[in-house]
Design a protein around this motif. Structure first.
Motif, PDB file in Angstrom:
ATOM      1  N   VAL A 146       0.845  -1.196   0.000  1.00  0.00           N
ATOM      2  CA  VAL A 146       0.000   0.000   0.000  1.00  0.00           C
ATOM      3  C   VAL A 146       0.883   1.249   0.000  1.00  0.00           C
ATOM      4  O   VAL A 146       0.637   2.190  -0.760  1.00  0.00           O
ATOM      5  CB  VAL A 146      -0.974  -0.006   1.200  1.00  0.00           C
ATOM      6  CG1 VAL A 146      -1.662   1.338   1.359  1.00  0.00           C
ATOM      7  CG2 VAL A 146      -2.005  -1.121   1.027  1.00  0.00           C
ATOM      8  N   VAL A 154      -8.015   0.119  -3.518  1.00  0.00           N
ATOM      9  CA  VAL A 154      -9.005  -0.831  -3.000  1.00  0.00           C
ATOM     10  C   VAL A 154      -9.916  -1.324  -4.127  1.00  0.00           C
ATOM     11  O   VAL A 154     -10.173  -2.529  -4.259  1.00  0.00           O
ATOM     12  CB  VAL A 154      -9.829  -0.209  -1.850  1.00  0.00           C
ATOM     13  CG1 VAL A 154     -11.038  -1.063  -1.504  1.00  0.00           C
ATOM     14  CG2 VAL A 154      -8.948   0.010  -0.630  1.00  0.00           C
ATOM     15  N   GLN A 195     -11.700   1.444 -11.223  1.00  0.00           N
ATOM     16  CA  GLN A 195     -11.017   2.263 -10.220  1.00  0.00           C
ATOM     17  C   GLN A 195     -10.844   3.700 -10.685  1.00  0.00           C
ATOM     18  O   GLN A 195     -10.879   4.636  -9.884  1.00  0.00           O
ATOM     19  CB  GLN A 195      -9.677   1.662  -9.782  1.00  0.00           C
ATOM     20  CG  GLN A 195      -8.646   1.492 -10.857  1.00  0.00           C
ATOM     21  CD  GLN A 195      -8.662   0.107 -11.466  1.00  0.00           C
ATOM     22  OE1 GLN A 195      -9.695  -0.554 -11.500  1.00  0.00           O
ATOM     23  NE2 GLN A 195      -7.525  -0.335 -11.960  1.00  0.00           N
TER      24      GLN A 195
END
Length: 158
Positions: free
Chosen positions: A69, A111, A137
């Motif tokens: 991340v 995500v 996304q």
């Protein structure tokens, strides 16, 4: 979409795939190195950490997830919207207005991208049918993937 973000500036689906594959290798090999360093491969224990195998695997998994991340958030926000894969493919992710991304937008995009991957990449297939080549996304995070502007300096410096 502004004139500077016209259709000619949009990244091709092929370039996006190139960047995705490159970043997948970066993440895979980074994860492999992390697991080797922390002793997470094959149930090995690292003497630095006196924890049982299950706990060590959990630690490695959590650290790995945080680093993945962090890689995407830092590269997208601090590196003009480019991960290493995007740099190699000469593309970048920008907000629809053309400005640089903020960490919240990158997290939302990450995500949704992960969910798209879990559902046999269906969210990615939207790019094939969208005039702006946006994936799920991109739609949710209000982003575009554009070609990198390459400016050559034709003036010699003294």
């Amino acid at each position: 979409m502004s004139d500077s973000m016209g259709a000619a500036n949009l990244a091709s689906v092929g370039r996006r795939i190139e960047a995705f594959v490159f970043d997948a290798f970066v993440v895979f090999f980074g994860s492999l190195v992390l697991q080797l360093l922390l002793g997470g491969m094959g149930g090995l224990e690292n003497p630095i950490f006196s924890v049982v195998r299950f706990e060590m695997g959990t630690v490695v998994y959590i650290v790995n997830l945080v680093l993945i991340v962090a890689y995407f958030v830092l590269m997208r926000t601090r590196s003009s919207g480019q991960t290493l894969g995007a740099r190699a493919a000469h593309i970048r992710v920008v907000a629809v207005g053309g400005h640089q991304l903020d960490p919240g937008t990158v997290l939302v995009r990450l995500v949704v991208a992960f969910v798209s991957m879990l559902v046999i990449f269906l969210g990615y297939l939207l790019a094939l049918f969208d005039p702006q080549r946006r994936t799920l996304q991109d739609r949710v995070a209000h982003t575009l993937v554009v070609r990198e502007s390459v400016t050559l300096n034709t003036h010699e410096q003294s």
